[in-house]
Design a protein around this motif. Structure first.
Motif, PDB file in Angstrom:
ATOM      1  N   VAL A  79     141.890  18.623  19.940  1.00 22.71           N
ATOM      2  CA  VAL A  79     143.233  18.731  20.881  1.00 22.71           C
ATOM      3  C   VAL A  79     142.944  19.045  22.149  1.00 22.71           C
ATOM      4  N   ILE A  80     142.792  18.173  23.175  1.00 23.42           N
ATOM      5  CA  ILE A  80     142.223  18.611  24.412  1.00 23.42           C
ATOM      6  C   ILE A  80     143.568  18.968  25.445  1.00 23.42           C
ATOM      7  N   MET A  81     143.494  19.863  26.144  1.00 21.31           N
ATOM      8  CA  MET A  81     144.782  20.270  26.902  1.00 21.31           C
ATOM      9  C   MET A  81     144.028  20.989  28.426  1.00 21.31           C
ATOM     10  N   GLY A  82     145.071  21.255  29.130  1.00 16.50           N
ATOM     11  CA  GLY A  82     144.556  21.803  30.391  1.00 16.50           C
ATOM     12  C   GLY A  82     144.437  20.853  31.554  1.00 16.50           C
ATOM     13  N   GLY A  83     143.282  20.550  31.909  1.00 12.17           N
ATOM     14  CA  GLY A  83     143.404  19.483  33.047  1.00 12.17           C
ATOM     15  C   GLY A  83     142.877  20.388  34.485  1.00 12.17           C
ATOM     16  N   ILE A 114     149.909  19.436  13.714  1.00 14.33           N
ATOM     17  CA  ILE A 114     148.903  18.307  12.960  1.00 14.33           C
ATOM     18  C   ILE A 114     148.837  18.706  11.603  1.00 14.33           C
ATOM     19  N   ASP A 115     149.034  17.878  10.726  1.00 18.35           N
ATOM     20  CA  ASP A 115     148.855  17.975   9.181  1.00 18.35           C
ATOM     21  C   ASP A 115     147.365  18.449   8.849  1.00 18.35           C
ATOM     22  N   LYS A 116     147.462  19.534   8.603  1.00 24.57           N
ATOM     23  CA  LYS A 116     146.112  20.482   8.227  1.00 24.57           C
ATOM     24  C   LYS A 116     145.479  19.964   6.875  1.00 24.57           C
ATOM     25  N   THR A 117     146.419  19.290   6.206  1.00 22.43           N
ATOM     26  CA  THR A 117     145.963  18.740   4.825  1.00 22.43           C
ATOM     27  C   THR A 117     145.094  17.519   5.070  1.00 22.43           C
ATOM     28  N   LYS A 118     145.172  16.685   6.171  1.00 21.61           N
ATOM     29  CA  LYS A 118     144.546  15.646   6.426  1.00 21.61           C
ATOM     30  C   LYS A 118     143.435  15.729   7.371  1.00 21.61           C
ATOM     31  N   TYR A 119     143.562  16.823   8.480  1.00 27.20           N
ATOM     32  CA  TYR A 119     142.717  16.852   9.712  1.00 27.20           C
ATOM     33  C   TYR A 119     142.342  18.243   9.784  1.00 27.20           C
ATOM     34  N   GLU A 120     140.897  18.488  10.070  1.00 30.85           N
ATOM     35  CA  GLU A 120     140.655  19.698  10.751  1.00 30.85           C
ATOM     36  C   GLU A 120     140.647  19.636  12.180  1.00 30.85           C
ATOM     37  N   ALA A 121     141.681  20.461  12.701  1.00 28.03           N
ATOM     38  CA  ALA A 121     141.924  20.632  14.268  1.00 28.03           C
ATOM     39  C   ALA A 121     141.346  21.559  14.773  1.00 28.03           C
ATOM     40  N   TYR A 122     141.121  21.333  16.196  1.00 25.71           N
ATOM     41  CA  TYR A 122     140.617  22.315  16.954  1.00 25.71           C
ATOM     42  C   TYR A 122     141.096  22.108  18.390  1.00 25.71           C
ATOM     43  N   ARG A 123     141.288  23.538  19.071  1.00 26.04           N
ATOM     44  CA  ARG A 123     142.078  23.555  20.569  1.00 26.04           C
ATOM     45  C   ARG A 123     140.818  23.534  21.363  1.00 26.04           C
ATOM     46  N   VAL A 124     140.789  22.477  22.449  1.00 24.62           N
ATOM     47  CA  VAL A 124     139.740  22.394  23.210  1.00 24.62           C
ATOM     48  C   VAL A 124     140.296  22.473  24.682  1.00 24.62           C
ATOM     49  N   TYR A 125     140.020  23.504  25.316  1.00 25.37           N
ATOM     50  CA  TYR A 125     140.600  23.516  26.860  1.00 25.37           C
ATOM     51  C   TYR A 125     139.635  23.063  27.767  1.00 25.37           C
ATOM     52  N   LEU A 126     140.010  22.068  28.443  1.00 24.88           N
ATOM     53  CA  LEU A 126     139.142  21.385  29.549  1.00 24.88           C
ATOM     54  C   LEU A 126     139.790  21.888  30.851  1.00 24.88           C
ATOM     55  N   ASP A 162     139.069  29.228  19.415  1.00 25.30           N
ATOM     56  CA  ASP A 162     139.440  29.458  17.943  1.00 25.30           C
ATOM     57  C   ASP A 162     140.780  30.322  18.027  1.00 25.30           C
ATOM     58  N   ASP A 163     141.427  30.319  16.695  1.00 20.46           N
ATOM     59  CA  ASP A 163     142.673  31.212  16.509  1.00 20.46           C
ATOM     60  C   ASP A 163     142.624  32.748  17.008  1.00 20.46           C
ATOM     61  N   THR A 164     141.387  33.238  17.212  1.00 16.77           N
ATOM     62  CA  THR A 164     141.107  34.651  17.670  1.00 16.77           C
ATOM     63  C   THR A 164     141.198  34.555  19.085  1.00 16.77           C
ATOM     64  N   GLU A 165     141.024  33.479  19.869  1.00 19.48           N
ATOM     65  CA  GLU A 165     140.954  33.054  21.133  1.00 19.48           C
ATOM     66  C   GLU A 165     139.568  33.383  21.795  1.00 19.48           C
ATOM     67  N   LYS A 166     138.746  33.399  20.603  1.00 17.40           N
ATOM     68  CA  LYS A 166     137.075  33.289  21.096  1.00 17.40           C
ATOM     69  C   LYS A 166     136.835  32.078  21.764  1.00 17.40           C
ATOM     70  N   GLU A 167     136.126  31.963  22.828  1.00 17.64           N
ATOM     71  CA  GLU A 167     135.854  30.753  23.484  1.00 17.64           C
ATOM     72  C   GLU A 167     134.334  30.256  22.956  1.00 17.64           C
ATOM     73  N   TYR A 168     134.053  28.936  22.898  1.00 15.46           N
ATOM     74  CA  TYR A 168     132.712  28.357  22.638  1.00 15.46           C
ATOM     75  C   TYR A 168     132.639  27.071  23.598  1.00 15.46           C
ATOM     76  N   PRO A 169     131.634  27.238  24.348  1.00 14.53           N
ATOM     77  CA  PRO A 169     131.359  26.048  25.241  1.00 14.53           C
ATOM     78  C   PRO A 169     131.203  24.620  24.941  1.00 14.53           C
ATOM     79  N   VAL A 180     137.883  12.193  16.466  1.00 10.11           N
ATOM     80  CA  VAL A 180     139.038  11.771  17.088  1.00 10.11           C
ATOM     81  C   VAL A 180     139.531  12.919  18.242  1.00 10.11           C
ATOM     82  N   VAL A 181     139.644  12.348  19.533  1.00  5.88           N
ATOM     83  CA  VAL A 181     140.260  13.401  20.475  1.00  5.88           C
ATOM     84  C   VAL A 181     141.826  13.165  20.631  1.00  5.88           C
TER      85      VAL A 181
END
Length: 321
Positions: free
Chosen positions: A6-10, A29-41, A50-57, A76-77
């Motif tokens: 899930v890309i957000m920001g801009g 997002i339906d977590k029983t169907k998909y693995e969802a990740y937050r991605v800040y661009l 991640d859910d602890t607010e740790k960032e991965y480049p 998928v994005v």
């Protein structure tokens, strides 16, 4: 299980609104169907958070990320970036080059719809009515009188490529015109100035739902301010009435125009078009291809009125992609 970024920001003035939308999408997002990740661009970094607010480049070469001691790649994005680079075609082209599916329209349609002047010019030959307009690029020589002679007053001065009503001014008298133009130039070096249309404003969502292009229940916009500006959109200074209080005959005209625009442009994903109804005829103002996705946003409201839950709306978008 498909992995969804899930890309957000801009990079635009709308980045904070995008982050709000993106987090709501992530939560629903339906977590029983998909693995969802937050991605800040963002301008200074692309990171998975991640859910602890740790960032991965993010590795921009292939949009992968070193996460939990392995290389994570996305199937998928889900694009929730309002403005550049998510709504103007840049990221759509990037993901197409990488072969990664994404929920928004293709890059050409994104670039076209983000450019208000080009969008309306393309749709006019198909019978879609628009306001009278005057175009300016930074550095152009003009007189205030020639604009007033063509459009009359009041008129609207808008950045050509901007959202959330940033940089828009309603001009009531000649002395306000130059300051309004300078305000618009702070958002974009291209401007569109439009005649004022007196009528009912409606917002019309069109989506491809389960393989069929449908028009969602329309929303009537009643702004407490002079027009549907940033305060009206985000700070509660408006009424958003779904379904709109219009006759069946006018509803059919607006729905036909919105659906025609979607199909003529060969759109995918979401679109939310704004119309003013003048003497029973719809005039298009613009089309948004990455509309707000909070629970209070217009398109999710419309989907709810159509019996489509937020989770079902998101699932459909992912599956269509």
């Amino acid at each position: 299980m498909k992995k969804v970024a899930v890309i957000m920001g801009g990079y635009s003035s709308e980045y904070q609104i995008s982050i709000t939308s993106g987090n709501v999408v992530y939560q629903n997002i339906d977590k029983t169907k998909y693995e969802a990740y937050r991605v800040y661009l963002l301008k200074d970094k692309w990171v998975l958070v991640d859910d602890t607010e740790k960032e991965y480049p993010i590795n921009r070469a292939d949009f992968s990320v070193n996460y939990n001691q392995s290389i994570l790649k996305f199937d998928v994005v889900f694009n929730v970036i309002h403005g550049t680079p998510g709504e103007d075609g840049l990221l759509q082209a990037y993901f197409q080059l990488l072969g990664i599916k994404q929920t928004a329209c293709d890059f050409y349609q994104a670039a076209l719809t983000f450019n208000k002047r080009d969008l309306l010019s393309v749709l006019k030959p198909y019978g879609i009515k628009t306001a009278k307009s005057f175009y300016l690029n930074k550095g152009d020589v003009f007189t205030e009188q020639e604009i007033i002679d063509k459009l009359g007053l009041p008129c609207f001065v808008k950045p050509n490529r901007s959202g959330s009503s940033f940089g828009i001014t309603k001009v009531h008298n000649p002395t306000e015109l130059l300051p309004a133009i300078e305000t618009a130039y702070k958002e974009d070096h291209e401007i569109i100035i439009e005649s004022f249309l007196e009528g009912t404003e409606v917002s019309v969502g069109v989506i491809n739902y389960q393989g069929e292009v449908i028009v969602l229940p329309m929303t009537e916009i009643v702004s407490e301010n002079d027009f549907f500006d940033y305060e009206a959109k985000y700070l509660g200074k408006s009424q958003e009435i779904t379904p709109a209080r219009i006759s069946d005959e006018i509803h059919a005209k607006v729905a036909a125009a919105a659906k025609k625009a979607y199909q003529v442009l060969q759109m995918k994903g979401f679109s939310r078009s704004e119309f003013i109804i003048v003497n029973g005829e719809p005039y298009m103002l613009e089309m948004n291809t990455i509309p707000g996705m909070t629970n209070e946003s217009i398109l999710p409201q419309q989907a709810k009125a159509a019996g489509i839950s937020m989770t079902d709306l998101l699932t459909n978008a992912i599956e269509q992609a």
